[in-house]
Write a protein that holds these residues in place. Structure first.
Motif, PDB file in Angstrom:
ATOM      1  N   SER A  35     -26.586  59.646  70.646  1.00  0.00           N
ATOM      2  CA  SER A  35     -27.060  60.254  69.399  1.00  0.00           C
ATOM      3  C   SER A  35     -25.908  60.538  68.442  1.00  0.00           C
ATOM      4  O   SER A  35     -26.073  60.448  67.228  1.00  0.00           O
ATOM      5  CB  SER A  35     -27.870  61.523  69.670  1.00  0.00           C
ATOM      6  N   VAL A  36     -24.733  60.856  68.975  1.00  0.00           N
ATOM      7  CA  VAL A  36     -23.556  61.045  68.127  1.00  0.00           C
ATOM      8  C   VAL A  36     -23.226  59.722  67.424  1.00  0.00           C
ATOM      9  O   VAL A  36     -22.956  59.693  66.217  1.00  0.00           O
ATOM     10  CB  VAL A  36     -22.345  61.557  68.941  1.00  0.00           C
ATOM     11  N   GLN A  37     -23.288  58.634  68.166  1.00  0.00           N
ATOM     12  CA  GLN A  37     -23.026  57.321  67.572  1.00  0.00           C
ATOM     13  C   GLN A  37     -24.090  56.991  66.528  1.00  0.00           C
ATOM     14  O   GLN A  37     -23.782  56.468  65.458  1.00  0.00           O
ATOM     15  CB  GLN A  37     -23.000  56.238  68.657  1.00  0.00           C
ATOM     16  N   ALA A  38     -25.347  57.321  66.815  1.00  0.00           N
ATOM     17  CA  ALA A  38     -26.439  57.085  65.864  1.00  0.00           C
ATOM     18  C   ALA A  38     -26.232  57.901  64.599  1.00  0.00           C
ATOM     19  O   ALA A  38     -26.410  57.394  63.482  1.00  0.00           O
ATOM     20  CB  ALA A  38     -27.777  57.437  66.511  1.00  0.00           C
ATOM     21  N   ASN A  39     -25.853  59.152  64.755  1.00  0.00           N
ATOM     22  CA  ASN A  39     -25.622  60.029  63.613  1.00  0.00           C
ATOM     23  C   ASN A  39     -24.454  59.520  62.756  1.00  0.00           C
ATOM     24  O   ASN A  39     -24.516  59.563  61.520  1.00  0.00           O
ATOM     25  CB  ASN A  39     -25.356  61.453  64.094  1.00  0.00           C
ATOM     26  N   PHE A  68     -23.340  51.257  67.545  1.00  0.00           N
ATOM     27  CA  PHE A  68     -24.620  51.852  67.918  1.00  0.00           C
ATOM     28  C   PHE A  68     -25.588  50.763  68.372  1.00  0.00           C
ATOM     29  O   PHE A  68     -26.258  50.903  69.400  1.00  0.00           O
ATOM     30  CB  PHE A  68     -25.230  52.632  66.748  1.00  0.00           C
ATOM     31  N   PHE A  69     -25.665  49.682  67.620  1.00  0.00           N
ATOM     32  CA  PHE A  69     -26.584  48.599  67.966  1.00  0.00           C
ATOM     33  C   PHE A  69     -26.233  47.990  69.324  1.00  0.00           C
ATOM     34  O   PHE A  69     -27.119  47.703  70.131  1.00  0.00           O
ATOM     35  CB  PHE A  69     -26.579  47.529  66.877  1.00  0.00           C
ATOM     36  N   ASN A  76     -34.172  57.369  64.196  1.00  0.00           N
ATOM     37  CA  ASN A  76     -33.885  57.215  62.765  1.00  0.00           C
ATOM     38  C   ASN A  76     -32.826  56.136  62.530  1.00  0.00           C
ATOM     39  O   ASN A  76     -32.924  55.365  61.584  1.00  0.00           O
ATOM     40  CB  ASN A  76     -33.439  58.533  62.155  1.00  0.00           C
ATOM     41  N   ALA A  77     -31.844  56.073  63.402  1.00  0.00           N
ATOM     42  CA  ALA A  77     -30.813  55.032  63.265  1.00  0.00           C
ATOM     43  C   ALA A  77     -31.400  53.649  63.538  1.00  0.00           C
ATOM     44  O   ALA A  77     -31.071  52.690  62.833  1.00  0.00           O
ATOM     45  CB  ALA A  77     -29.644  55.316  64.213  1.00  0.00           C
ATOM     46  N   VAL A  78     -32.276  53.556  64.516  1.00  0.00           N
ATOM     47  CA  VAL A  78     -32.924  52.268  64.792  1.00  0.00           C
ATOM     48  C   VAL A  78     -33.753  51.831  63.582  1.00  0.00           C
ATOM     49  O   VAL A  78     -33.698  50.674  63.160  1.00  0.00           O
ATOM     50  CB  VAL A  78     -33.807  52.352  66.064  1.00  0.00           C
ATOM     51  N   LEU A  79     -34.501  52.765  63.009  1.00  0.00           N
ATOM     52  CA  LEU A  79     -35.300  52.454  61.825  1.00  0.00           C
ATOM     53  C   LEU A  79     -34.419  52.054  60.640  1.00  0.00           C
ATOM     54  O   LEU A  79     -34.745  51.121  59.898  1.00  0.00           O
ATOM     55  CB  LEU A  79     -36.186  53.644  61.445  1.00  0.00           C
ATOM     56  N   PHE A  80     -33.308  52.746  60.475  1.00  0.00           N
ATOM     57  CA  PHE A  80     -32.361  52.418  59.408  1.00  0.00           C
ATOM     58  C   PHE A  80     -31.869  50.979  59.563  1.00  0.00           C
ATOM     59  O   PHE A  80     -31.840  50.212  58.595  1.00  0.00           O
ATOM     60  CB  PHE A  80     -31.182  53.399  59.428  1.00  0.00           C
ATOM     61  N   LEU A  81     -31.503  50.595  60.784  1.00  0.00           N
ATOM     62  CA  LEU A  81     -30.989  49.246  61.008  1.00  0.00           C
ATOM     63  C   LEU A  81     -32.081  48.192  60.885  1.00  0.00           C
ATOM     64  O   LEU A  81     -31.806  47.048  60.525  1.00  0.00           O
ATOM     65  CB  LEU A  81     -30.318  49.168  62.374  1.00  0.00           C
ATOM     66  N   ALA A  82     -33.323  48.569  61.136  1.00  0.00           N
ATOM     67  CA  ALA A  82     -34.435  47.618  61.076  1.00  0.00           C
ATOM     68  C   ALA A  82     -34.904  47.356  59.649  1.00  0.00           C
ATOM     69  O   ALA A  82     -35.574  46.360  59.391  1.00  0.00           O
ATOM     70  CB  ALA A  82     -35.600  48.139  61.914  1.00  0.00           C
ATOM     71  N   GLU A 106     -24.215  55.090  56.020  1.00  0.00           N
ATOM     72  CA  GLU A 106     -25.183  54.459  55.103  1.00  0.00           C
ATOM     73  C   GLU A 106     -24.873  52.981  54.873  1.00  0.00           C
ATOM     74  O   GLU A 106     -25.200  52.420  53.827  1.00  0.00           O
ATOM     75  CB  GLU A 106     -25.246  55.212  53.777  1.00  0.00           C
ATOM     76  N   LEU A 107     -24.249  52.348  55.854  1.00  0.00           N
ATOM     77  CA  LEU A 107     -23.884  50.941  55.753  1.00  0.00           C
ATOM     78  C   LEU A 107     -24.172  50.263  57.093  1.00  0.00           C
ATOM     79  O   LEU A 107     -23.498  50.557  58.089  1.00  0.00           O
ATOM     80  CB  LEU A 107     -22.400  50.808  55.386  1.00  0.00           C
ATOM     81  N   LYS A 108     -25.128  49.370  57.092  1.00  0.00           N
ATOM     82  CA  LYS A 108     -25.562  48.734  58.340  1.00  0.00           C
ATOM     83  C   LYS A 108     -24.458  47.922  59.020  1.00  0.00           C
ATOM     84  O   LYS A 108     -24.485  47.750  60.232  1.00  0.00           O
ATOM     85  CB  LYS A 108     -26.763  47.825  58.072  1.00  0.00           C
ATOM     86  N   THR A 109     -23.512  47.455  58.246  1.00  0.00           N
ATOM     87  CA  THR A 109     -22.442  46.630  58.818  1.00  0.00           C
ATOM     88  C   THR A 109     -21.200  47.433  59.197  1.00  0.00           C
ATOM     89  O   THR A 109     -20.184  46.850  59.578  1.00  0.00           O
ATOM     90  CB  THR A 109     -22.054  45.514  57.832  1.00  0.00           C
ATOM     91  N   SER A 110     -21.296  48.754  59.112  1.00  0.00           N
ATOM     92  CA  SER A 110     -20.143  49.589  59.492  1.00  0.00           C
ATOM     93  C   SER A 110     -19.878  49.471  60.988  1.00  0.00           C
ATOM     94  O   SER A 110     -20.758  49.094  61.770  1.00  0.00           O
ATOM     95  CB  SER A 110     -20.405  51.050  59.132  1.00  0.00           C
ATOM     96  N   ASN A 111     -18.661  49.794  61.381  1.00  0.00           N
ATOM     97  CA  ASN A 111     -18.311  49.767  62.811  1.00  0.00           C
ATOM     98  C   ASN A 111     -19.213  50.696  63.610  1.00  0.00           C
ATOM     99  O   ASN A 111     -19.616  50.368  64.731  1.00  0.00           O
ATOM    100  CB  ASN A 111     -16.851  50.157  63.016  1.00  0.00           C
TER     101      ASN A 111
END
Length: 78
Positions: A9-13, A29-30, A71-77, A19-24
């Motif tokens: 969850s820390v990684q997801a947060n 996280f993915f 929320n992070a999964v939804l953000f990436l999707a 706010e950048l899907k391609t960030s490290n």
């Protein structure tokens, strides 16, 4: 398992904060999600009722972490 969910969850947060899907953070996280993170969330979710009975505070904290992960999964999707 709960400590791995906390780290996940820390990684997801961190991913969400960039706010950048391609960030490290999001790429990492993915990778975590694909290599067992999703299974850990499923397993915890399936056993949520028993966790609630044993330790309400810990179960609520874990639920919050699962929401962050979701929320992070939804953000990436998107």
């Amino acid at each position: 398992m709960i400590s791995s969910i906390e780290q996940f969850s820390v990684q997801a947060n961190t991913c969400l904060a960039t706010e950048l899907k391609t960030s490290n953070a999001c790429v990492n996280f993915f990778k975590l999600y694909r290599t067992g993170g999703a299974d850990a969330v499923k397993q915890l979710s399936a056993n949520a009722a028993s966790y609630l009975e044993k330790d309400l505070d810990a179960a609520l904290n874990t639920t919050e972490q699962i929401i962050i992960i979701s929320n992070a999964v939804l953000f990436l999707a998107q």
